[in-house]
Design an enzyme around this catalytic site. Structure first.
Site, short mmCIF file in Angstrom:
data_model
loop_
_atom_site.label_atom_id
_atom_site.label_comp_id
_atom_site.label_asym_id
_atom_site.label_seq_id
_atom_site.Cartn_x
_atom_site.Cartn_y
_atom_site.Cartn_z
N ILE A 125 3.18 -14.43 49.66
CA ILE A 125 2.29 -15.60 49.76
C ILE A 125 2.62 -16.68 48.76
O ILE A 125 1.94 -17.70 48.69
CB ILE A 125 0.83 -15.16 49.59
CG1 ILE A 125 0.61 -14.47 48.24
CG2 ILE A 125 0.37 -14.29 50.74
CD1 ILE A 125 -0.84 -14.12 47.95
N GLY A 126 3.66 -16.48 47.96
CA GLY A 126 4.04 -17.50 46.99
C GLY A 126 5.20 -17.04 46.14
O GLY A 126 5.44 -15.84 45.98
N ASP A 129 1.37 -23.37 30.39
CA ASP A 129 1.84 -23.74 31.74
C ASP A 129 0.65 -23.96 32.68
O ASP A 129 0.62 -23.44 33.78
CB ASP A 129 2.76 -22.65 32.30
CG ASP A 129 3.59 -23.16 33.48
OD1 ASP A 129 3.69 -24.40 33.64
OD2 ASP A 129 4.12 -22.34 34.23
N VAL A 142 4.75 -13.47 44.73
CA VAL A 142 3.41 -12.90 44.84
C VAL A 142 3.19 -12.42 46.27
O VAL A 142 3.50 -13.14 47.23
CB VAL A 142 2.33 -13.92 44.44
CG1 VAL A 142 0.95 -13.29 44.54
CG2 VAL A 142 2.58 -14.44 43.03
N GLY A 156 7.52 -18.21 42.46
CA GLY A 156 7.67 -19.08 41.30
C GLY A 156 8.98 -18.84 40.60
O GLY A 156 9.90 -18.18 41.13
N GLY A 157 9.08 -19.37 39.37
CA GLY A 157 10.33 -19.29 38.62
C GLY A 157 10.71 -17.89 38.23
O GLY A 157 11.90 -17.55 38.18
N GLY A 170 8.93 -14.89 39.53
CA GLY A 170 8.39 -13.84 40.36
C GLY A 170 7.87 -14.32 41.69
O GLY A 170 7.69 -15.52 41.91
N LYS A 226 2.30 -9.41 41.85
CA LYS A 226 3.37 -10.31 41.42
C LYS A 226 4.59 -9.47 41.03
O LYS A 226 4.55 -8.72 40.07
CB LYS A 226 2.90 -11.15 40.23
CG LYS A 226 3.97 -12.06 39.65
CD LYS A 226 3.39 -12.83 38.46
CE LYS A 226 4.43 -13.68 37.78
NZ LYS A 226 3.87 -14.36 36.60
#
Length: 738
Positions: free
Chosen positions: A539-540, A656, A547, A542-543, A545, A561
């Site tokens: 579902i997502g 962040d 999710v 990032g830099g 990891g 994650k």
């Protein structure tokens, strides 16, 4: 090019110095270079562009002095140089710009005094010199600028009095001069100014009488706190129909709180604490249904706490401490379901603690009833305050025992029960095992797990009873020991039989820990539920990891994650360390983690609506985010940041905070996530953080926190930065300029 009349290059990434040969464009009327990366000094040659009527160099990194040649631009209407690093004095040559309407030099490093000849700028509507290093007095001539609409001078070192003619022209809407060293009375022209919309005078040394203040029908925000003002609160404050914030704390105001204040239907913050107010709290205060913060502490108020306070359904902060209030705490307080903090200490309340306080399930920051005359037993319903972090019931006449229901208060970090008449066993919780004895001192007879308290003995009616009890206990202990040994031998035999079959699998999964679950079993269920972390469940990303949405056979939902880089131990360990002891409704709950040879992942509470960024980008979801929801989102983010910086086991800097890391559940509750770049500070040592996080964001200090909140607010409300006055009401969390 020589005939060019307008150059609009704002909001780009242009860098280097501003070209000096721009002076050849003699027909130029507008030069707009704001929001770039220009550095160096402002070229003096710009003074040759005599046809300019708009010069905007704001939001760059320009340094050095303002060139005196700017005084040649007599056709100039707007001069905007704010948010740079300009130094030196404000050139008196700016007084020659007789057609100037707006002068904005906010947020630079300018020093010296404000030039007296600015009084010549008779067309000036906006004068902004905030957050510099200006000293001396405010020129009296500024009070004679009849067209002045906005005067911003906060966060300088200005002294002397306010100009006597302020608002004499009847146009002044915004007056912001907070955080200076101003003295003297408030000008009479200001007290009767009906055009005022926003006024901030806090943290000065003003000594005037405010009795005549209040007739400001357009006023939205006023802060006159932390001065030496005196007089009374006039009934005319009821004429401020649009008022949302009234702060007048830390002054010498006397008299009573006028009942007419109940007519301020838009009021959200009322703070008249630390004054000399007397009389009763008017019941009409219950009419202010928009009120979310009420601070009346540190006065001489008497009488009962009005039951009408229960009508304040939006109230989040209530502080009536350090007064002379009497009677019982009204049970109607149960209707203030949004309360985060309730402080009623240092009064003369009597009776018992209302059971209804247990209904305030959102109480989180503090429940303080100390230093009163409250008796009776502690209601077991208080154990339902599972989000509460601090409870103070000390210095009362409470009797009975501490309810066992307190074992359910898992968020509790501080409790004070001292100076009462309590007895019996202290509930057995980890907090109380580690609690200092001073939390329980001076009671009748408390016993239990707290170091320093006596152990709790089982009473016997006679010597014979004691002997019989001892024999019975010996028999039970012998039987229990025998059963335990048999069970232990049986378990060991079974363990040896199964150990060989699962040893390889156990080596990979034994490091996985989920609180309240069997680690190996849940690990397998997570892998099965995601088809070994297939993209269909992602579902997502990032830099560091991706999710995944994980639904176990039991129906429970988790967000998992999975870390991309196996060798990246530092961020993985940092995230676990930061979240292991955090208990806050606005910070993502970490259920567990896995660190094994085949991969690493973290198990989080699942947030159904995903990130704030995704909700803002979607057409349908953005429509759902109406104004009240967006305001609540901002407050939730602010509460989480405040908790991390001031209230948790050690200060944590997230480093962040972006809309991608702000998650929403079905009820639009906010949780901050992704602590991979977080830094835990040592409060007893020096700390240093390097630049980190998503491009465009910096680690939050006091000023940066407000900038981050403003950034999130602006993305929520989709307004340009120049309208940031819409969000100044949130600066009560972190003091900034108006």
């Amino acid at each position: 090019m020589m005939n060019l009349k307008e150059s609009a290059l704002y909001e780009n990434t242009l860098s280097g110095q501003i070209p000096r040969n721009l002076c050849n464009l003699t027909k130029l009327t507008r030069l707009l270079l704001s929001r770039n990366r220009f550095s160096g000094q402002i070229p003096r040659e710009l003074g040759y562009l005599v046809n300019l009527n708009d010069l905007d160099l704001a939001y760059n990194t320009l340094s050095g002095p303002i060139p005196v040649t700017i005084g040649n631009l007599t056709k100039l209407n707007i001069l905007s140089l704010f948010m740079n690093q300009l130094s030196g004095q404000i050139p008196r040559e700016l007084g020659y710009l007789v057609n100037l309407e707006e002068l904005d030099l906010n947020i630079n490093k300018l020093s010296g005094s404000i030039p007296n000849n600015l009084r010549s700028l008779t067309k000036l509507t906006k004068l902004c010199l905030a957050q510099n290093q200006l000293s001396g007095s405010i020129p009296q001539g500024i009070g004679k600028l009849m067209s002045l609409v906005k005067l911003q001078l906060p966060f300088n070192n200005l002294s002397g009095s306010l100009p006597s003619g302020l608002c004499a022209g009847g146009q002044l809407q915004i007056l912001i001069v907070n955080d200076n060293n101003l003295v003297g009375p408030l000008p009479s022209s200001l007290l009767s100014c009906t055009s005022l919309v926003r006024i901030r005078l806090e943290r000065n040394y003003l000594e005037g009488d405010i009795t005549e203040m209040g007739a400001h029908p357009n006023l939205v925000y006023i802060d006159i706190s932390s001065n030496k003002l005196f007089g009374k609160l006039s009934h005319r404050w009821a004429e401020c129909y649009n008022l949302t914030v009234l702060r007048a704390s830390k002054n010498n105001i006397t008299g009573v709180i006028p009942s007419s204040i109940g007519k301020l239907s838009w009021l959200g913050i009322l703070d008249v604490s630390s004054n000399k107010l007397e009389g009763q709290i008017p019941p009409e205060i219950g009419n202010i249904t928009m009120l979310f913060s009420l601070s009346l502490f540190g006065n001489l108020l008497q009488g009962n706490m009005p039951a009408e306070i229960g009508s304040l359904k939006n109230l989040e902060y209530l502080d009536l401490s350090s007064n002379n209030l009497t009677g019982q705490i009204p049970g109607s307080i149960q209707h203030c379901l949004k309360l985060h903090s309730l402080k009623l200490s240092h009064n003369h309340f009597n009776g018992t603690i209302p059971n209804e306080l247990g209904m305030l399930v959102n109480l989180q920051d503090m429940l303080d009833l100390s230093e009163n005359s409250i008796g009776g037993a502690i209601p077991s319903q208080l154990g339902g305050l599972t989000m509460l972090e601090a409870l103070n019931l000390s210095h009362n006449a409470l009797n009975g025992s501490i309810p066992p229901s307190f074992q359910s208060m898992s968020s509790l970090l501080y409790m004070d029960m001292s100076y009462n008449k309590l007895e019996g066993s202290v509930p057995h919780t980890r907090l109380f095992e580690e609690a200092p004895i001073k939390w329980f001192k001076h009671n009748k007879k408390l016993c239990g797990v707290v170091t320093g308290l006596p152990p709790c003995d089982l009473p016997q009616s006679s010597e014979q009873g004691k002997k019989s009890g001892a024999i019975l206990l010996s028999i039970i202990a012998a039987i229990a020991s025998f059963v335990f040994v048999i069970a232990l031998v049986t378990w060991q035999c079974k363990k040896k039989k199964t150990k060989t079959a699962v040893i390889d699998k156990a080596q990979q999964t034994k490091m996985f820990t989920i609180w309240n679950f069997d680690g190996e079993d849940v690990y397998k269920k997570i892998v099965d539920a995601t088809n070994n972390f297939s993209n269909a469940h992602c579902i997502g990303s990032g830099g560091n990891g991706s999710v995944y949405r994980v639904q176990l056979p039991t129906g429970e939902l988790f967000a998992v994650k999975k870390i991309h880089m196996m060798e990246d131990n530092e961020q993985f360990n940092r995230e676990i360390q930061a979240l292991m002891y955090i208990r806050h409704r606005n910070i993502a709950k970490l259920f567990g983690y896995c660190s094994a040879t085949q991969g690493r992942f973290l198990v989080y509470e699942y947030m159904d609506r995903g990130s704030l960024s995704a909700s803002l980008k979607g057409t349908e979801t953005a429509v759902e985010l109406d104004w009240p929801k967006r305001l609540n989102i901002v407050w939730d983010v602010a509460h989480a940041l405040s908790y991390m910086h001031h209230d948790c086991f050690a200060p944590i800097v997230h480093r962040d905070i972006t809309s991608n890391n702000v998650l929403l559940d079905l009820e639009f509750r906010v949780c901050i996530s992704d602590f991979g770049l977080a830094k835990i500070l040592d409060v007893d040592a020096s700390n240093c953080t390097s630049l980190a996080g998503t491009k465009g964001y910096l680690a939050p200090g006091k000023i940066i926190i407000s900038m981050l909140l403003t950034s999130i607010i602006l993305s929520l409300f989709q307004v340009p930065l120049c309208f940031n006055s819409l969000v100044l009401m949130f600066q009560s969390l972190h003091t900034q300029q108006g």
